[in-house]
Scaffold this motif. Structure first.
Motif, short mmCIF file in Angstrom:
data_model
loop_
_atom_site.label_atom_id
_atom_site.label_comp_id
_atom_site.label_asym_id
_atom_site.label_seq_id
_atom_site.Cartn_x
_atom_site.Cartn_y
_atom_site.Cartn_z
N LYS A 56 37.24 41.79 40.23
CA LYS A 56 38.05 41.09 39.22
C LYS A 56 37.80 41.59 37.81
N GLY A 60 40.47 45.12 37.82
CA GLY A 60 41.61 44.21 37.79
C GLY A 60 42.96 44.89 37.83
N ARG A 120 44.80 45.66 46.70
CA ARG A 120 44.94 44.38 46.00
C ARG A 120 46.19 43.65 46.42
N GLY A 123 48.92 39.89 44.84
CA GLY A 123 48.15 38.89 44.11
C GLY A 123 46.88 39.45 43.51
N GLU A 124 45.90 38.62 43.45
CA GLU A 124 44.59 39.00 42.91
C GLU A 124 43.72 39.53 44.05
N TRP A 125 42.50 39.88 43.71
CA TRP A 125 41.59 40.46 44.68
C TRP A 125 41.11 39.45 45.73
N GLU A 126 41.23 38.15 45.47
CA GLU A 126 40.71 37.16 46.40
C GLU A 126 41.28 37.33 47.81
#
Length: 138
Positions: A56, A60, A120, A123-126
């Motif tokens: 993150k 990012g 990725r 969305g985000e890395w989660e």
């Protein structure tokens, strides 16, 4: 992180400087040194618990990242646990301490156990990290 030593630690590599192979045994003796590692004088690594925040905060904008898995026992003699300012804390650090590799920048086929390419996505890395939790060993 607890006082127990990790089984593995991880090097995250940007898509801009990919390793020459995604097969660990086909890597050269030493991978190219990143600018941040070169300027710091050591190889920046993360524990499995630290990988999500490392992604993150430092990757990012990257669409994908290469995660190199390294057996801790193989490099333990060259690891210093340090805070983000590279201040040594002792043999193993707490949650905010990172493993830094001081071995003349040698990170290649002898140190890397496996390589995973993580995308990725939208969305985000989660979401990407959730998919690879079984591969990342603590």
């Amino acid at each position: 992180m607890s006082d127990l030593k990790p089984n593995y630690i991880y090097k995250l590599v940007s898509y801009k400087t990919p390793p020459p192979s995604t097969v660990a045994s086909e890597l050269p003796e030493a991978l190219p040194i990143s600018e941040i590692d070169k300027s710091s004088g050591f190889v920046h690594l993360s524990t499995a618990r630290q990988v999500p925040n490392t992604l993150k905060f430092f990757f990012g904008g990257d669409p994908l990242v290469y995660i190199l898995r390294i057996k801790y026992d193989d490099v333990e003699k060259d690891i210093k646990w340090e805070d983000p300012k590279a201040e040594v804390c002792g043999p193993r650090g707490g949650e905010g301490m990172f493993p830094h590799l001081y071995n003349g920048f040698k990170l290649g086929k002898d140190e890397v156990d496996d390589i995973l390419v993580v995308e990725r996505g939208d969305g985000e890395w989660e979401a990407a990290i959730q998919e690879v939790q079984g591969w990342m060993i603590y």
